[in-house]
Write a protein that holds these residues in place. Structure first.
Motif, PDB file in Angstrom:
ATOM      1  N   LYS A 154      39.387  53.211  22.764  1.00 34.11           N
ATOM      2  CA  LYS A 154      38.638  53.374  24.012  1.00 34.11           C
ATOM      3  C   LYS A 154      39.164  54.565  24.796  1.00 34.11           C
ATOM      4  CE  LYS A 154      35.787  49.818  24.083  1.00 34.11           C
ATOM      5  NZ  LYS A 154      34.344  49.911  24.291  1.00 34.11           N
ATOM      6  N   ARG A 155      40.480  54.663  24.895  1.00 30.30           N
ATOM      7  CA  ARG A 155      41.056  55.751  25.678  1.00 30.30           C
ATOM      8  C   ARG A 155      40.817  57.112  25.010  1.00 30.30           C
ATOM      9  NH1 ARG A 155      47.014  54.123  27.439  1.00 30.30           N
ATOM     10  NH2 ARG A 155      46.929  52.534  25.804  1.00 30.30           N
ATOM     11  N   ILE A 156      40.846  57.140  23.686  1.00 31.21           N
ATOM     12  CA  ILE A 156      40.573  58.396  22.980  1.00 31.21           C
ATOM     13  C   ILE A 156      39.119  58.811  23.171  1.00 31.21           C
ATOM     14  CG2 ILE A 156      40.331  59.389  20.661  1.00 31.21           C
ATOM     15  CD1 ILE A 156      42.974  57.773  20.028  1.00 31.21           C
ATOM     16  N   GLU A 157      38.210  57.841  23.169  1.00 35.41           N
ATOM     17  CA  GLU A 157      36.807  58.192  23.405  1.00 35.41           C
ATOM     18  C   GLU A 157      36.624  58.742  24.818  1.00 35.41           C
ATOM     19  OE1 GLU A 157      32.444  56.768  22.172  1.00 35.41           O
ATOM     20  OE2 GLU A 157      33.819  55.155  22.691  1.00 35.41           O
ATOM     21  N   ILE A 158      37.309  58.154  25.788  1.00 32.90           N
ATOM     22  CA  ILE A 158      37.270  58.683  27.156  1.00 32.90           C
ATOM     23  C   ILE A 158      37.823  60.107  27.173  1.00 32.90           C
ATOM     24  CG2 ILE A 158      38.206  58.441  29.488  1.00 32.90           C
ATOM     25  CD1 ILE A 158      38.126  55.382  29.024  1.00 32.90           C
ATOM     26  N   ALA A 159      38.901  60.345  26.412  1.00 34.30           N
ATOM     27  CA  ALA A 159      39.493  61.680  26.352  1.00 34.30           C
ATOM     28  C   ALA A 159      38.498  62.712  25.815  1.00 34.30           C
ATOM     29  CB  ALA A 159      40.749  61.659  25.492  1.00 34.30           C
ATOM     30  N   ILE A 169      25.869  66.060  30.069  1.00 34.88           N
ATOM     31  CA  ILE A 169      25.812  64.594  30.040  1.00 34.88           C
ATOM     32  C   ILE A 169      26.577  64.104  28.817  1.00 34.88           C
ATOM     33  CG2 ILE A 169      24.317  62.567  29.990  1.00 34.88           C
ATOM     34  CD1 ILE A 169      22.072  64.264  31.136  1.00 34.88           C
ATOM     35  N   SER A 170      27.465  63.132  29.018  1.00 40.88           N
ATOM     36  CA  SER A 170      28.226  62.545  27.915  1.00 40.88           C
ATOM     37  C   SER A 170      28.110  61.031  27.946  1.00 40.88           C
ATOM     38  CB  SER A 170      29.701  62.940  28.003  1.00 40.88           C
ATOM     39  OG  SER A 170      29.878  64.301  27.722  1.00 40.88           O
ATOM     40  N   TYR A 171      28.262  60.432  26.756  1.00 39.49           N
ATOM     41  CA  TYR A 171      28.066  58.981  26.613  1.00 39.49           C
ATOM     42  C   TYR A 171      29.176  58.404  25.743  1.00 39.49           C
ATOM     43  CZ  TYR A 171      25.404  54.630  25.815  1.00 39.49           C
ATOM     44  OH  TYR A 171      24.997  53.327  25.764  1.00 39.49           O
ATOM     45  N   ALA A 172      29.890  57.413  26.262  1.00 38.54           N
ATOM     46  CA  ALA A 172      30.912  56.701  25.488  1.00 38.54           C
ATOM     47  C   ALA A 172      30.348  55.345  25.089  1.00 38.54           C
ATOM     48  CB  ALA A 172      32.182  56.532  26.309  1.00 38.54           C
ATOM     49  N   PHE A 173      30.228  55.114  23.786  1.00 39.86           N
ATOM     50  CA  PHE A 173      29.602  53.895  23.287  1.00 39.86           C
ATOM     51  C   PHE A 173      30.487  52.670  23.514  1.00 39.86           C
ATOM     52  CE2 PHE A 173      27.451  57.242  21.011  1.00 39.86           C
ATOM     53  CZ  PHE A 173      26.149  56.794  20.911  1.00 39.86           C
TER      54      PHE A 173
END
Length: 211
Positions: free
Chosen positions: A139-144, A82-86
């Motif tokens: 945002k895109r780096i956090e998704i990465a 499970i992963s979470y992007a704030f």
């Protein structure tokens, strides 16, 4: 399969008890892209944080692939995929994009996750996260980093917050690609934006803590 059973969450202050979530039950199936939406204060982020283990429900159960994970810690849930992007990416002084991706995926050699989110490795790997990046790039780096972990359940809290229209268009393309390629995983996005609602397999509306 991820299942929430009768989830209740409340906050007590000096004067009264505020009921944030009221007996919420949901099922998320592998391969689904689900969007949680609703008015501000309806309990969307709280529900996502309960799935990740950031907050603990007062009552209810969280079942992942027939296993009760209600009492498991954030770390234990992360190990289960499970992963979470704030909503607001967390930045630390001196940390580079390369550092983040290597934390997410030790011995990461090709950093292909950056290309998936539309960023050139040669341009971004050695840049400091808290100094030289725009909101859309963050945002895109956090998704990465979420992709680097090869997560089975990916939770994104208002990924469009604070980014420009061009970055938003790229964000939609990333989620479409994730939906196409993530056949066995579950993608949960908290959003109010119509273009994100339109790519969902299912839209779940919360209001005053109820479905």
């Amino acid at each position: 399969m991820l299942e929430l059973k009768n989830i209740t969450f409340e906050v007590k202050d000096s004067e009264k008890t505020r009921h944030i979530l009221n007996d919420v039950s949901l099922k998320f199936k592998p391969g689904e892209l689900v969007v949680l939406t609703g008015p501000n204060g309806s309990g969307k982020s709280t529900l996502a944080e309960i799935i990740m283990g950031i907050k603990k429900p007062k009552n209810g159960q969280i079942i992942l692939n027939h296993e009760d994970i209600t009492t498991k810690t954030i770390t234990e849930r992360a190990k289960l995929g499970i992963s979470y992007a704030f909503q607001q990416p967390i930045c630390f002084k001196g940390v580079t994009v390369r550092d983040l991706l290597e934390i997410a995926k030790p011995k990461n050699k090709d950093f292909k996750e950056l290309e998936i989110v539309g960023l050139e490795k040669s341009e971004y790997l050695d840049r400091e996260v808290n100094k030289t990046l725009s909101g859309g790039e963050l945002k895109r780096i956090e998704i990465a980093t979420v992709l680097a972990r090869n997560s089975k359940i990916m939770i994104f809290d208002e990924p469009e917050a604070g980014i420009d229209i061009w970055s938003f268009d790229n964000l939609i393309k990333v989620f479409k690609k994730l939906k196409k390629e993530n056949k066995d995983g579950i993608i949960i996005i908290i959003s109010h934006q119509k273009p994100i609602l339109e790519i969902a397999d299912r839209v779940i509306i919360l209001k005053k803590g109820s479905l």
